[in-house]
Design a protein around this motif. Sequence first.
Motif, PDB file in Angstrom:
ATOM      1  N   VAL A   1      10.361  -3.477   3.904  1.00  0.00           N
ATOM      2  CA  VAL A   1       9.506  -2.528   3.193  1.00  0.00           C
ATOM      3  C   VAL A   1      10.189  -1.165   3.176  1.00  0.00           C
ATOM      4  O   VAL A   1      10.732  -0.719   4.190  1.00  0.00           O
ATOM      5  N   VAL A   2      10.151  -0.526   2.014  1.00  0.00           N
ATOM      6  CA  VAL A   2      10.737   0.799   1.848  1.00  0.00           C
ATOM      7  C   VAL A   2       9.650   1.774   1.410  1.00  0.00           C
ATOM      8  O   VAL A   2       8.923   1.503   0.453  1.00  0.00           O
ATOM      9  N   VAL A   3       9.531   2.869   2.139  1.00  0.00           N
ATOM     10  CA  VAL A   3       8.656   3.974   1.745  1.00  0.00           C
ATOM     11  C   VAL A   3       9.577   5.160   1.460  1.00  0.00           C
ATOM     12  O   VAL A   3      10.335   5.574   2.328  1.00  0.00           O
ATOM     13  N   ARG A   4       9.529   5.686   0.237  1.00  0.00           N
ATOM     14  CA  ARG A   4      10.492   6.719  -0.142  1.00  0.00           C
ATOM     15  C   ARG A   4       9.821   7.961  -0.731  1.00  0.00           C
ATOM     16  O   ARG A   4       8.763   7.881  -1.356  1.00  0.00           O
ATOM     17  N   TYR A   5      10.494   9.082  -0.514  1.00  0.00           N
ATOM     18  CA  TYR A   5      10.066  10.364  -1.049  1.00  0.00           C
ATOM     19  C   TYR A   5      11.249  10.977  -1.796  1.00  0.00           C
ATOM     20  O   TYR A   5      12.378  10.977  -1.284  1.00  0.00           O
ATOM     21  N   GLU A   6      10.987  11.506  -2.984  1.00  0.00           N
ATOM     22  CA  GLU A   6      12.063  12.091  -3.785  1.00  0.00           C
ATOM     23  C   GLU A   6      12.288  13.551  -3.382  1.00  0.00           C
ATOM     24  O   GLU A   6      11.337  14.328  -3.261  1.00  0.00           O
TER      25      GLU A   6
ATOM     26  N   GLY B   1       0.804  -1.219   0.000  1.00  0.00           N
ATOM     27  CA  GLY B   1       0.000   0.000   0.000  1.00  0.00           C
ATOM     28  C   GLY B   1       0.830   1.258   0.000  1.00  0.00           C
ATOM     29  O   GLY B   1       2.005   1.268  -0.409  1.00  0.00           O
ATOM     30  N   ALA B   2       0.250   2.342   0.481  1.00  0.00           N
ATOM     31  CA  ALA B   2       0.907   3.646   0.541  1.00  0.00           C
ATOM     32  C   ALA B   2       0.319   4.447   1.697  1.00  0.00           C
ATOM     33  O   ALA B   2      -0.839   4.244   2.074  1.00  0.00           O
ATOM     34  N   PRO B   3       1.106   5.342   2.279  1.00  0.00           N
ATOM     35  CA  PRO B   3       0.560   6.209   3.330  1.00  0.00           C
ATOM     36  C   PRO B   3      -0.624   7.005   2.802  1.00  0.00           C
ATOM     37  O   PRO B   3      -0.632   7.405   1.629  1.00  0.00           O
ATOM     38  N   PRO B   4      -1.630   7.248   3.623  1.00  0.00           N
ATOM     39  CA  PRO B   4      -2.831   7.953   3.138  1.00  0.00           C
ATOM     40  C   PRO B   4      -2.544   9.404   2.789  1.00  0.00           C
ATOM     41  O   PRO B   4      -1.721  10.058   3.429  1.00  0.00           O
ATOM     42  N   VAL B   5      -3.220   9.873   1.751  1.00  0.00           N
ATOM     43  CA  VAL B   5      -3.101  11.286   1.376  1.00  0.00           C
ATOM     44  C   VAL B   5      -3.732  12.170   2.436  1.00  0.00           C
ATOM     45  O   VAL B   5      -3.184  13.206   2.818  1.00  0.00           O
ATOM     46  N   ARG B   6      -4.884  11.723   2.948  1.00  0.00           N
ATOM     47  CA  ARG B   6      -5.569  12.438   4.025  1.00  0.00           C
ATOM     48  C   ARG B   6      -5.781  11.483   5.187  1.00  0.00           C
ATOM     49  O   ARG B   6      -6.372  10.408   5.020  1.00  0.00           O
ATOM     50  N   PRO B   7      -5.316  11.854   6.394  1.00  0.00           N
ATOM     51  CA  PRO B   7      -5.431  10.951   7.547  1.00  0.00           C
ATOM     52  C   PRO B   7      -6.854  10.499   7.840  1.00  0.00           C
ATOM     53  O   PRO B   7      -7.062   9.387   8.323  1.00  0.00           O
ATOM     54  N   GLU B   8      -7.856  11.340   7.529  1.00  0.00           N
ATOM     55  CA  GLU B   8      -9.238  10.966   7.847  1.00  0.00           C
ATOM     56  C   GLU B   8      -9.739   9.806   6.987  1.00  0.00           C
ATOM     57  O   GLU B   8     -10.769   9.196   7.292  1.00  0.00           O
TER      58      GLU B   8
ATOM     59  N   SER C   1      -3.633  -2.159   4.289  1.00  0.00           N
ATOM     60  CA  SER C   1      -2.247  -2.292   3.851  1.00  0.00           C
ATOM     61  C   SER C   1      -1.306  -1.827   4.950  1.00  0.00           C
ATOM     62  O   SER C   1      -1.697  -1.064   5.842  1.00  0.00           O
ATOM     63  N   PHE C   2      -0.037  -2.280   4.873  1.00  0.00           N
ATOM     64  CA  PHE C   2       0.913  -1.864   5.895  1.00  0.00           C
ATOM     65  C   PHE C   2       1.146  -0.358   5.860  1.00  0.00           C
ATOM     66  O   PHE C   2       1.005   0.336   6.881  1.00  0.00           O
ATOM     67  N   ALA C   3       1.510   0.174   4.688  1.00  0.00           N
ATOM     68  CA  ALA C   3       1.825   1.604   4.607  1.00  0.00           C
ATOM     69  C   ALA C   3       0.615   2.467   4.901  1.00  0.00           C
ATOM     70  O   ALA C   3       0.748   3.618   5.317  1.00  0.00           O
TER      71      ALA C   3
END
Length: 204
Positions: free
Chosen positions: A139-144, A85-92, A99-101
């Motif tokens: 698991v890798v979560v990355r930001y450019e 998955g991916a971190p949510p765009v909006r926490p709500e 998903s994990f992310a």
Amino acid sequence: MVPAIALVAATALGITALLGGLSEATEEPDPLGQGAVLDQGLYSTKFVESRVKVEPPENDWDEEKRFVELVFDVTNQADDTFSVGAPPVRPEQAHLATSFAGSLIKISPAFDKEAGPFAYALSKGGETGQLFPGVTSQVVVRYELKNGQQPPEKITMDVAAFEFAPDFNNNLPRWTMVTKEVGDKFAPEVKARVTLPVKEGDPA
């Protein structure tokens, strides 16, 4: 005369009532750091590190790329396969995720939308979007980072947990994120707040 201990007790009760009662006191989530392991119910997660990863240009006309990466060792504790998955765009909106992310409900400081996030698990030298039952995956979560942009000194994450409970509609048990009622809506409950220092990394 009223005994002194009774006066203290009465004063304490008065202060408690004034503050709205003990049951309504706000509880801060567990503060965790690098190397900590968190039982999220659906996942067991080790917070390995946060680092800067530099990728050299692939050709003469390409440019060097830099990323801030969050690295986790994640074990799927369920009987089924779930996504990275991916971190949510909006926490709500995060409470709908399994998903994990998706359980990384808030990441501070926030990155621009153009920066990502990009999330994947490493599997036999390749990348995958799946987390298999009973298997521990990195698991890798990355930001450019933009050209010339400095990485933050540290990153803090609010992390949620999951529970295996009967579904509201059909009473069949399934994994759902632990939530709390906020007004007329549901919001994820923060299980832990994790802070990682961001380390300068070597080229990929």
